[in-house]
Scaffold this motif. Structure first.
Motif, PDB file in Angstrom:
ATOM      1  N   PRO A  51     -44.779 -98.940  33.636  1.00  0.00           N
ATOM      2  CA  PRO A  51     -44.652 -98.789  34.983  1.00  0.00           C
ATOM      3  C   PRO A  51     -45.333 -99.627  36.171  1.00  0.00           C
ATOM      4  CG  PRO A  51     -45.827 -96.910  34.109  1.00  0.00           C
ATOM      5  CD  PRO A  51     -45.627 -97.722  33.219  1.00  0.00           C
ATOM      6  N   GLY A  74     -41.312-105.936  41.930  1.00  0.00           N
ATOM      7  CA  GLY A  74     -39.979-105.038  41.897  1.00  0.00           C
ATOM      8  C   GLY A  74     -38.696-105.961  41.479  1.00  0.00           C
ATOM      9  N   ASN A  75     -37.657-105.294  41.796  1.00  0.00           N
ATOM     10  CA  ASN A  75     -36.345-105.593  41.305  1.00  0.00           C
ATOM     11  C   ASN A  75     -36.047-106.685  42.392  1.00  0.00           C
ATOM     12  OD1 ASN A  75     -33.887-106.217  40.557  1.00  0.00           O
ATOM     13  ND2 ASN A  75     -33.247-103.911  40.551  1.00  0.00           N
ATOM     14  N   GLU A  79     -36.396-105.298  46.980  1.00  0.00           N
ATOM     15  CA  GLU A  79     -36.875-104.038  46.572  1.00  0.00           C
ATOM     16  C   GLU A  79     -38.186-103.793  47.641  1.00  0.00           C
ATOM     17  OE1 GLU A  79     -38.756-100.868  43.435  1.00  0.00           O
ATOM     18  OE2 GLU A  79     -38.240-103.096  42.588  1.00  0.00           O
ATOM     19  N   LEU A  83     -38.573-101.090  50.484  1.00  0.00           N
ATOM     20  CA  LEU A  83     -40.013-100.166  50.404  1.00  0.00           C
ATOM     21  C   LEU A  83     -40.783-100.162  51.823  1.00  0.00           C
ATOM     22  CD1 LEU A  83     -41.233-100.673  46.997  1.00  0.00           C
ATOM     23  CD2 LEU A  83     -40.232 -98.454  48.172  1.00  0.00           C
ATOM     24  N   ASN A 229     -46.501 -97.973  45.272  1.00  0.00           N
ATOM     25  CA  ASN A 229     -46.580 -97.415  43.903  1.00  0.00           C
ATOM     26  C   ASN A 229     -46.200 -96.012  44.032  1.00  0.00           C
ATOM     27  OD1 ASN A 229     -46.974 -99.774  42.654  1.00  0.00           O
ATOM     28  ND2 ASN A 229     -48.988 -99.655  42.642  1.00  0.00           N
ATOM     29  N   LYS A 232     -41.839 -96.361  44.852  1.00  0.00           N
ATOM     30  CA  LYS A 232     -41.049 -96.889  43.845  1.00  0.00           C
ATOM     31  C   LYS A 232     -40.388 -96.141  42.622  1.00  0.00           C
ATOM     32  CE  LYS A 232     -44.126 -98.633  40.237  1.00  0.00           C
ATOM     33  NZ  LYS A 232     -43.534 -98.398  39.058  1.00  0.00           N
ATOM     34  N   TYR A 233     -39.285 -96.505  42.057  1.00  0.00           N
ATOM     35  CA  TYR A 233     -38.936 -95.997  41.028  1.00  0.00           C
ATOM     36  C   TYR A 233     -39.694 -96.051  39.916  1.00  0.00           C
ATOM     37  CZ  TYR A 233     -34.377 -95.068  43.504  1.00  0.00           C
ATOM     38  OH  TYR A 233     -33.728 -94.839  44.510  1.00  0.00           O
ATOM     39  N   TYR A 235     -39.897 -96.946  36.619  1.00  0.00           N
ATOM     40  CA  TYR A 235     -39.838 -97.842  35.616  1.00  0.00           C
ATOM     41  C   TYR A 235     -38.836 -98.979  36.445  1.00  0.00           C
ATOM     42  CZ  TYR A 235     -41.450 -94.506  32.518  1.00  0.00           C
ATOM     43  OH  TYR A 235     -42.363 -93.470  31.870  1.00  0.00           O
ATOM     44  N   ASN A 236     -39.333 -99.409  37.429  1.00  0.00           N
ATOM     45  CA  ASN A 236     -38.473-100.170  38.301  1.00  0.00           C
ATOM     46  C   ASN A 236     -38.249-101.791  37.831  1.00  0.00           C
ATOM     47  OD1 ASN A 236     -41.362-100.854  39.125  1.00  0.00           O
ATOM     48  ND2 ASN A 236     -40.697-101.777  40.831  1.00  0.00           N
ATOM     49  N   VAL A 237     -39.077-102.335  37.088  1.00  0.00           N
ATOM     50  CA  VAL A 237     -38.927-103.547  36.311  1.00  0.00           C
ATOM     51  C   VAL A 237     -39.008-103.230  35.015  1.00  0.00           C
ATOM     52  CG1 VAL A 237     -40.141-105.862  35.910  1.00  0.00           C
ATOM     53  CG2 VAL A 237     -40.427-104.663  38.259  1.00  0.00           C
ATOM     54  N   ASN A 238     -37.779-103.671  34.313  1.00  0.00           N
ATOM     55  CA  ASN A 238     -37.382-103.338  32.960  1.00  0.00           C
ATOM     56  C   ASN A 238     -38.218-104.489  32.091  1.00  0.00           C
ATOM     57  OD1 ASN A 238     -35.658-105.511  32.113  1.00  0.00           O
ATOM     58  ND2 ASN A 238     -34.612-105.087  33.811  1.00  0.00           N
TER      59      ASN A 238
END
Length: 346
Positions: A51, A74-75, A79, A83, A229, A232-233, A235-238
């Protein structure tokens, strides 16, 4: 300077962030994972990604010259832009100030978050006057947006004027350096220790040729990164993005070569476009694109679309009447564009 707590939206400051399974054993080694309700098969894609993207941040730190604990990923940069609003502005109460014209997502995110967006017009040469920017601020101004090199104009914003804003504003100044790899000006991310109120954005979409993997960066004081942090979601970066980014970062010399080729092609393209009969002005640029004023932007744009060639019509953008924005492509793409432009009937 207002304190970070004063700048942060109160509910965000009080927020207890979601604690993901991968956060709770941080700092310890593990090899059996029975905590996150994952399927044990189809590794490595069955596992949630890190994460906080620790390995990737370590590589970016070396390339960008910024400590890993001062990096948010981030995405895309979008993103991080969103934020900033979600963390630091109160809807219907606070406002932000931005140069105009500039990247459109700053305003889109302001509208989404119901935050007043104040535009400060650049000069006819697309330069910023710090005094005008500061004069647009009041006690409810939380953020100032500056893009350099700017989009759509392509030019670096005068460094001295940016420094005046950083020193004269008691809120957050976001400097978007998406195109800084194409500029010879020293990036502001290298001055992180000097300005605690600064957030610098960067991306892998431009010089790094990786728009498809959607990886944006924000460089800031560790306390600002901690606020990001929290919000953010988890697991924002896969995983696929993280792995591809690490692969790209391992070949920095290839990126450097791409930048050199693009700058060489940029110089050739500008000289070729300048002599076209319908060209009225090519504006100075420090990015991988240039802005050109023509006699009929819509006509030329439509003509190119019919030829299967897409540039950006910026005719309706402030200060950009009858302007097209042309990205530097490969040598073959550039030659195809010039060939089409040289035979247009005007």
């Amino acid at each position: 300077m207002r304190t970070l707590q004063q700048l942060t939206r109160p509910n965000i400051w009080r927020l207890e962030p979601y604690s993901s399974a991968r956060d709770e054993y941080s700092g310890k080694e593990a090899h059996v994972f029975l905590d996150a309700n994952e399927n044990p098969y189809n590794g490595p894609y069955n596992r949630y990604p890190d994460p906080l993207q620790r390995e990737l941040k370590a590589l970016i730190s070396k390339v960008k010259g910024v400590p890993a604990h001062c990096i948010f990923l981030g995405n895309g940069s979008d993103e991080a832009i969103d934020l900033v609003y979600r963390c630091f502005t109160e809807p219907k109460k606070d406002n932000v100030v931005a140069i105009e014209p500039t990247y459109g997502m700053y305003k889109v995110c302001a509208d989404i978050n119901d935050v007043e967006y104040r535009k400060v017009l650049l000069t006819e040469n697309f330069q910023m006057k710090a005094d005008n920017v500061l004069a647009a601020c009041d006690e409810n101004t939380k953020v100032i947006w500056i893009c350099t090199p700017n989009n759509p104009s392509g030019n670096d914003i005068d460094r001295g004027e940016i420094e005046k804003v950083l020193e004269g504003f008691d809120g957050i100044v976001v400097i978007d350096e998406a195109y800084s790899d194409f500029s010879s000006v020293s990036p502001f991310r290298l001055d992180m220790e000097k300005y605690s109120n600064m957030i610098v954005l960067n991306t892998m979409s431009k010089a790094w040729g990786s728009a498809a993997i959607r990886l944006g960066m924000a460089f800031a004081h560790p306390e600002v990164i901690a606020v990001f942090n929290k919000v953010k979601y988890p697991y924002n970066v896969n995983l696929l993005t993280q792995e591809k980014a690490k692969e790209i970062l391992s070949d920095y010399y290839q990126i450097d070569e791409w930048v050199k080729i693009i700058l060489h092609e940029r110089a050739k393209m500008i000289e070729a476009v300048k002599v076209l009969p319908f060209c009225e002005k090519v504006y100075p640029t420090n990015a991988n694109f240039f802005l050109v004023k023509v006699n009929d932007a819509k006509k030329i744009y439509d003509y190119l679309v019919d030829k299967g060639i897409i540039v950006r019509n910026r005719n309706k953008v402030t200060l950009c009447g009858n302007c097209l924005r042309i990205t530097i492509g490969s040598k073959a793409e550039n030659e195809e564009l010039l060939k089409a432009l040289r035979v247009i009937k005007y």
